[in-house]
Design a protein around this motif. Sequence first.
Motif, mmCIF file in Angstrom:
data_model
loop_
_atom_site.group_PDB
_atom_site.id
_atom_site.type_symbol
_atom_site.label_atom_id
_atom_site.label_comp_id
_atom_site.label_asym_id
_atom_site.label_seq_id
_atom_site.Cartn_x
_atom_site.Cartn_y
_atom_site.Cartn_z
ATOM 1 N N ILE A 1 0.858 -1.179 0.093
ATOM 2 C CA ILE A 1 0.014 -0.009 0.005
ATOM 3 C C ILE A 1 0.968 1.177 0.096
ATOM 4 O O ILE A 1 0.576 2.074 -0.784
ATOM 5 C CB ILE A 1 -0.986 0.066 1.052
ATOM 6 C CG1 ILE A 1 -1.887 -1.162 1.194
ATOM 7 C CG2 ILE A 1 -1.770 1.152 1.414
ATOM 8 C CD1 ILE A 1 -2.847 -1.387 2.190
ATOM 9 N N TRP A 2 1.946 1.144 0.707
ATOM 10 C CA TRP A 2 2.921 2.308 1.013
ATOM 11 C C TRP A 2 3.360 2.399 -0.436
ATOM 12 O O TRP A 2 3.271 3.844 -0.918
ATOM 13 C CB TRP A 2 3.978 2.088 1.907
ATOM 14 C CG TRP A 2 5.246 3.045 2.266
ATOM 15 C CD1 TRP A 2 4.883 4.295 1.932
ATOM 16 C CD2 TRP A 2 6.076 2.986 3.271
ATOM 17 N NE1 TRP A 2 5.728 4.978 2.413
ATOM 18 C CE2 TRP A 2 6.477 3.932 3.411
ATOM 19 C CE3 TRP A 2 6.242 1.787 4.049
ATOM 20 C CZ2 TRP A 2 7.514 4.249 4.173
ATOM 21 C CZ3 TRP A 2 7.306 2.166 4.953
ATOM 22 C CH2 TRP A 2 7.880 3.535 5.088
ATOM 23 N N ARG B 1 0.571 3.996 -3.031
ATOM 24 C CA ARG B 1 0.196 5.368 -2.647
ATOM 25 C C ARG B 1 1.562 6.331 -2.930
ATOM 26 O O ARG B 1 1.267 7.614 -2.975
ATOM 27 C CB ARG B 1 -0.266 5.500 -1.296
ATOM 28 C CG ARG B 1 -1.579 4.689 -1.222
ATOM 29 C CD ARG B 1 -2.139 4.854 0.249
ATOM 30 N NE ARG B 1 -3.401 4.322 0.356
ATOM 31 C CZ ARG B 1 -4.423 4.518 1.219
ATOM 32 N NH1 ARG B 1 -4.122 5.079 2.105
ATOM 33 N NH2 ARG B 1 -5.484 3.448 1.235
ATOM 34 N N SER B 2 2.490 6.021 -2.719
ATOM 35 C CA SER B 2 3.781 6.823 -3.140
ATOM 36 C C SER B 2 3.584 7.327 -4.520
ATOM 37 O O SER B 2 3.943 8.359 -4.913
ATOM 38 C CB SER B 2 5.049 6.239 -2.795
ATOM 39 O OG SER B 2 5.089 5.714 -1.665
ATOM 40 N N VAL C 1 -3.650 8.910 -1.359
ATOM 41 C CA VAL C 1 -3.260 9.296 0.163
ATOM 42 C C VAL C 1 -4.283 9.851 0.951
ATOM 43 O O VAL C 1 -5.283 10.758 0.411
ATOM 44 C CB VAL C 1 -2.178 10.285 -0.067
ATOM 45 C CG1 VAL C 1 -1.805 10.741 1.600
ATOM 46 C CG2 VAL C 1 -0.956 9.743 -0.567
ATOM 47 N N GLU C 2 -4.554 9.190 2.150
ATOM 48 C CA GLU C 2 -5.831 9.709 3.020
ATOM 49 C C GLU C 2 -5.057 10.848 3.769
ATOM 50 O O GLU C 2 -3.855 11.092 4.015
ATOM 51 C CB GLU C 2 -5.888 8.865 3.916
ATOM 52 C CG GLU C 2 -6.552 7.621 3.501
ATOM 53 C CD GLU C 2 -6.899 6.388 4.697
ATOM 54 O OE1 GLU C 2 -7.168 6.834 5.794
ATOM 55 O OE2 GLU C 2 -6.547 5.305 4.311
#
Lengths: 312, 215, 205
Positions: free
Chosen positions: B202-203, B206-207, B213-214
């Motif tokens: 997930i990291w 989202r990068s 990104v939340e």
Amino acid sequence: MNKDSNKYIYLYSTALVVAVAATLSIAATLLKPFQQKNIEVEKKQSILLSVHKAADVRKAKNKRQYVEAEYAKYITDGFVVNSLGEKQEGSAFEVNLEEEAAKPAADRKLPVFVCTDNDGKPKYIIPVRGVGLWGPIWGYVALHSDYSTIYGVVFDHQGETPGLGAELSTPDFQRQFEGKQIFDAASAFTSVKVVKGGHTQGKPHAVDAISGGTITSQGVEKMLMDNLSAYLLFFKEQQRAQEAERRRQEREKKEKEEEEERALLQAKQAEAARIARRAAAEAAAALQSDTTGAAPAVQSENTPVLEQPENL
Amino acid sequence: MEKESLFSAKNLKLLTDPLGRSNPVTVLVLGVCSALAVTVKLEPAVVMAISVTVVIAVSSVVMSLLRNTIPNRIRIIVQLVVVSLLVILVDQVLRAFAYDVSKQLSVFVGLIITNCIVMGRIEAFALGNKPWPSFVDGIGNGLGYGLILVVVGFVRELLGSGTLWGYRIIPSSFYIANGGVYENNGLVILPPMALILLGIIIWIQRSRNKNLVES
Amino acid sequence: MGDIVSIFVRSIFIDNMIFAYFLGMCSYLAVSKSVKISAGLGLAVMCMLAITVPVNYLLNRYVLSSGALAWMSESLRDVDLSFLSFIVFIAVIASIVQVVEMVVERFAPTLYSSLGIFLPLIAVNCAILGGSLFMQERGYQTLGEAAAFGLGSGVGWLLAIVGVAAIREKLAYSNVPAPLRGLGIAFIVTGLMGMAFMCFMGIKL
């Protein structure tokens, strides 16, 4: 018809239930023979693995045929005994260990499979079943014909932790059991313990526990103890019968030797007697020919032969 | 209404979106449960992915076909029944023809019924769309789910057992027991690591895609 | 008796539904930002598990498993309805959830409104179906064992979700890197807690 009316809902639900039930039942019935076969083949494979056969199953083109062929070739008999060691009616393969475990000990059917190896020596395969950390564990223990030395084992599990309890199904763990004995020198039942350092400290009745899998190891130990001790009377009876047979054979051999010796002695005695009688007869004949003639000499030669049976 | 061609851009998008931007597992947070438990080895992960894809796709089609006939009050129940039917069929077929893998998957095949992706896609898409787009959407989401499973399974099997699909990748001679210096990473096989691996995926995702990104 | 206690304690710590099997993660991740709501959801799941596992156990024992119908008539001994297990279990769960929802609405309206959508969603919570499926797979012998397993799993789920919610509440004030914020860090934290729970595996029960 209104979609939300009760009547519609009931009709719809009924139609849905009937359609689903029909589809499932048809599918289950059609597929059941395949599923059953898979379970059977797997059981046969486990039994074969405990006597170190069917090891190349991965390379086999048709796994099912390979396992069936090996099974037919090596597993020559299967019978059932009760807790008193007496043979019962029934096929060993059909016995469901889970069901039997739920019965009281006196009523349980205990299956035994017989493997006839390439060298002609029989191995006896005992199924075992127990509880691990997270679920059931089971396997097969193959014993040599002395019903004490282990030829091989195979274990399996349902949900033990990979890398920990699940190690019990690896060849490394199972190999330890080869050559271990379940009866000690004094013929007392010891089973095989699964403890730390068990394998290397020269004990013929222990193997190394799984590192990190203490509870599973204890489960294996208990499984072996409980299941094998159910066969105690059967093992003892077989061992006693074997011992008796061995002694009987020894006795027979001894008797036969004695018999032969005696026969030899008698033959010698008879021969000696015959020589003596002939000598005597010749002497008598010689004496008589001095006085009468040749005829009596022939007679006296025959009589010793007829007299002999009385001497014996 | 204009008739859409079978492989129009819109339909293709249904197929490709779940592979990245609207991945059911990492973005929509659906179907996480079984995504983690069956990924200890690669083979069960792939079989699971295929099973889930089949169930989502077929149940989407069936529900889409039935969408105008279902009474509102029993909607959820009908969904559950249809999905259960498909899952049972998949389970029975696996037990008949892929017995070894079905044993590894054990209860998780049954848990496909409660796999949020299936119910989620039916509610969100199939009940309001035609059969073919629903089918494509189902396949797309199944593939998105499968992608995550394969990645996690790949890493876990390679690092945890040194094999891939049962075939040895890291040579035996590397292992300490055989004189080398390598040892399998036992932690990766255990459940918590799967969660951490997913967090890392997930990291990374989202990068690369700031939109996710939340705040 | 010792067996039942052992199963109960084991299913809370060692066989924890979330940390060992990841069941019920979806609703858990969506909800676990606040301890209060998590506790409510956890209690609901716990009650569901404690009720549905024993009920499904009885159904499994007396209707579904191979030879189970023998009590009705000897001729039915060969019938094996286990292929219907999934659908029967989920039907039972959905019905019980429906009943519980009605009861909660009637007797605890505040709880009902705070749980909102989650009550009906519990029906499709993997943890509840998972509890029944594990009960069936492990072959528990008595109703007591099945009930202990159900209740224990529920308590374990409750503990897990409340624990992680508490951590997430505190995390809201820390400096988490942007891509990891929210979902990513939740997974990693849950994984770390799972590792911590693994030390319970050494308990001798």
